[in-house]
Design a protein around this motif. Structure first.
Motif, PDB file in Angstrom:
ATOM      1  N   ARG A   5       0.875  -1.165   0.000  1.00 47.57           N
ATOM      2  CA  ARG A   5       0.000   0.000   0.000  1.00 47.57           C
ATOM      3  C   ARG A   5       0.915   1.218   0.000  1.00 47.57           C
ATOM      4  O   ARG A   5       1.716   1.409   0.913  1.00 47.57           O
ATOM      5  CB  ARG A   5      -0.874  -0.012   1.260  1.00 47.57           C
ATOM      6  N   GLU A   7       1.446   5.384  -0.438  1.00 50.89           N
ATOM      7  CA  GLU A   7       0.851   6.728  -0.489  1.00 50.89           C
ATOM      8  C   GLU A   7       1.859   7.691  -1.063  1.00 50.89           C
ATOM      9  O   GLU A   7       3.074   7.467  -0.956  1.00 50.89           O
ATOM     10  CB  GLU A   7       0.486   7.180   0.924  1.00 50.89           C
ATOM     11  N   ARG A   8       1.383   8.769  -1.644  1.00 52.40           N
ATOM     12  CA  ARG A   8       2.295   9.778  -2.162  1.00 52.40           C
ATOM     13  C   ARG A   8       3.236  10.204  -1.035  1.00 52.40           C
ATOM     14  O   ARG A   8       2.800  10.528   0.066  1.00 52.40           O
ATOM     15  CB  ARG A   8       1.503  10.984  -2.668  1.00 52.40           C
ATOM     16  N   SER A   9       4.536  10.168  -1.295  1.00 53.26           N
ATOM     17  CA  SER A   9       5.513  10.439  -0.236  1.00 53.26           C
ATOM     18  C   SER A   9       6.691  11.208  -0.808  1.00 53.26           C
ATOM     19  O   SER A   9       6.879  11.283  -2.011  1.00 53.26           O
ATOM     20  CB  SER A   9       6.101   9.146   0.340  1.00 53.26           C
ATOM     21  N   GLY A 364      -3.162   7.476  -8.111  1.00 52.80           N
ATOM     22  CA  GLY A 364      -3.110   6.174  -7.436  1.00 52.80           C
ATOM     23  C   GLY A 364      -4.216   5.214  -7.870  1.00 52.80           C
ATOM     24  O   GLY A 364      -5.341   5.636  -8.158  1.00 52.80           O
ATOM     25  N   ASP A 387      -3.297  10.156  -3.844  1.00 55.96           N
ATOM     26  CA  ASP A 387      -4.117   9.126  -3.209  1.00 55.96           C
ATOM     27  C   ASP A 387      -3.298   7.845  -2.962  1.00 55.96           C
ATOM     28  O   ASP A 387      -2.101   7.915  -2.759  1.00 55.96           O
ATOM     29  CB  ASP A 387      -5.366   8.861  -4.049  1.00 55.96           C
ATOM     30  N   VAL A 388      -3.966   6.667  -3.037  1.00 58.57           N
ATOM     31  CA  VAL A 388      -3.294   5.430  -2.632  1.00 58.57           C
ATOM     32  C   VAL A 388      -3.145   4.487  -3.823  1.00 58.57           C
ATOM     33  O   VAL A 388      -4.053   4.358  -4.643  1.00 58.57           O
ATOM     34  CB  VAL A 388      -4.119   4.724  -1.520  1.00 58.57           C
ATOM     35  N   ASN A 414       5.836   6.400   2.616  1.00 59.79           N
ATOM     36  CA  ASN A 414       4.658   5.883   3.282  1.00 59.79           C
ATOM     37  C   ASN A 414       4.210   4.612   2.541  1.00 59.79           C
ATOM     38  O   ASN A 414       3.375   4.648   1.648  1.00 59.79           O
ATOM     39  CB  ASN A 414       3.574   6.967   3.250  1.00 59.79           C
TER      40      ASN A 414
END
Ligand code: UD1
Length: 420
Positions: A5, A7-9, A364, A387-388, A414
């Motif tokens: 999973r 996330e934008r990081s 995402g 988003d994810v 993340n």
């Protein structure tokens, strides 16, 4: 089913250490069976493929221990070993085929299930076979197995490979070092992992001239001795972290690398605008703006590695400008591009070319990591997507990257491994 999973990081920042190369250690483990006694490998990566190769060697009769705390593998090879590699292991890992050369050299026979592995193309074995036949082997296939026999032993020969295949070079070299007489092998692969294998064989007592060039001259010896060897750093893992720094406009110091094995990759990353400093076994990659798109053409070493092609398409997909990426080694490697398109990348395939028009940000979505490098590249893309993003088929990534999630989170990403 497990997934990453993401996330934008970013920007990703900090230090990361690169282990020994997957594409070297598996062949070094295979080479160990050519000498009775205890071989020790250090700087071994903690990856699934090492466990599969360890199991394969155990079934041949070897005692194999992997000490994760010290990154060491010991292989105790008995006087008499088996000569069969079963389908349940070979299908999980194509590199199992690298026991072929060692087994015919040591036992005069090998039965190897026809391989599976990464879904990145048809990956023939004809060049392996032609080389081994020149050394005196008879080869046929039966019930899904390659049956290789050298009834009269192996004899040195002049061999010109049709293509500098990594796997074929390794198998033919490992057979030739225990053949009777001299071999001259032309058009061999020159990858740093081949140099590593040849260096270990020389420590074991093999006579090889021309290491690192495209012609190897080998004088066969009667027997090899066990040895201790430190695995060469993984330039593909190092390249993945360097690309992550560029994509997220970060600042990463990569430890335990051999920058001289990565010259073209580093040159291409400089062309994107990255600042790269290398001191001994450390590489610092920093980026302060959106990267510029760069054209890539994959070729055997010292050309651009196909194993970093998907990561570079991911980078180009968020760069300024357009780029053309040409894949010359594995026809199916662009399967990954369809998954990247699900993240909103503007990518178009025409034969073995991929046109990438850079966008500021991706979007995402759930995607499938179709092979080890595709999975890692989709995670990098997820770091620059809003988003994810869920990347499934994580077992592919586990085959090639030690502590992938832990390394990424250590750099501030993340990313989590989750049950879907
Ligand atoms: C190795 C690496 C892989 C890397 C590749 C190219 C390992 C475990 N894997 O794979 O990560 O992407 O080198 O750098 O080390 N070919 C034939 N006939 C043959 C042998 C190869 O047609 O007998 C073709 C293959 O289909 C492919 C090309 O040659 O199109 C390159 O293959 P090869 O260099 O052999 O790669 P591998 O050893 O399989």
């Amino acid at each position: 089913m497990e997934a990453f999973r993401v996330e934008r990081s970013g920007p990703l920042k900090g230090d990361v250490r690169v282990p020994g190369a997957k594409n070297s250690v598996l062949k070094l483990m295979a080479a160990a069976v050519m000498a009775e006694g205890l071989t020790t490998l250090t700087n071994v990566p903690q990856i699934l493929d090492v466990e599969i190769m360890a199991e394969l060697l155990r079934r041949l009769g070897c005692k194999v221990e992997h000490d994760i705390a010290t990154s060491t593998v010991t292989i105790d090879v008995p006087a008499k070993i088996g000569h069969k590699a079963d389908y349940d292991l070979v299908r999980k890992m194509r590199a199992s085929i690298s026991v072929l050369g060692p087994l015919v050299a040591r036992c005069g026979e090998a039965d190897i299930a026809l391989p599976g592995g990464d879904a990145i193309g048809s990956r023939g074995l004809d060049i392996h076979m032609q080389g081994l036949e020149k050394l005196g082997c008879h080869v046929h296939s039966e019930h899904g197995y390659l049956i290789v026999r050298a009834e009269n032993g192996l004899s040195g020969a002049n061999i010109a490979l049709d293509f500098p295949s990594v796997g074929a070079t390794e198998n033919v070299v490992m057979a030739a070092v225990l053949a009777k007489g001299n071999s001259n092998i032309d058009n061999v692969a020159r990858e740093p992992e081949i140099v590593d294998l040849c260096n270990m064989l020389v420590k074991m007592g093999a006579k090889i001239n021309g290491i690192g060039s495209s012609v190897l001259e080998i004088t066969g010896v009667k027997k090899l001795n066990p040895t201790t060897h430190n695995v060469v750093p993984d330039r593909i893992v190092a390249g993945t972290w360097a690309i992550a720094a560029v994509m997220t406009q970060g600042d990463i110091t990569i430890h335990g690398v051999k920058p001289s094995d990565m010259e073209l990759v580093l040159e291409k990353l400089r062309d994107t605008g990255a600042e790269i400093k290398s001191v001994e076994d450390r590489l610092n990659v920093s980026m302060h703006t959106r990267p510029k798109a760069v054209d890539i053409v994959t070729l055997p070493y010292p050309g651009f590695p196909t194993d970093l092609q998907p990561q570079m398409i991911a980078l180009n997909s968020i760069a300024t400008g357009s780029s053309m990426v040409t894949e010359n080694l594995f026809e199916a490697r662009f399967r990954f591009v369809n998954e990247l398109a699900r993240l909103g990348a503007d990518v178009k395939i025409n034969g073995h070319h991929c046109l990438v028009r850079g966008k500021e940000i991706l979007s995402g979505a759930p995607v499938e990591g179709t092979d080890v490098r595709a999975g890692a590249s989709l995670v990098l893309a997820g770091l620059v997507a809003d988003d994810v993003t869920y990347v499934t088929e994580v077992h592919h990534v586990d085959r090639g990257y030690s502590n992938f999630v832990e390394n990424l989170t250590g750099l501030g990403a993340n990313v989590k491994r989750v049950e879907m």
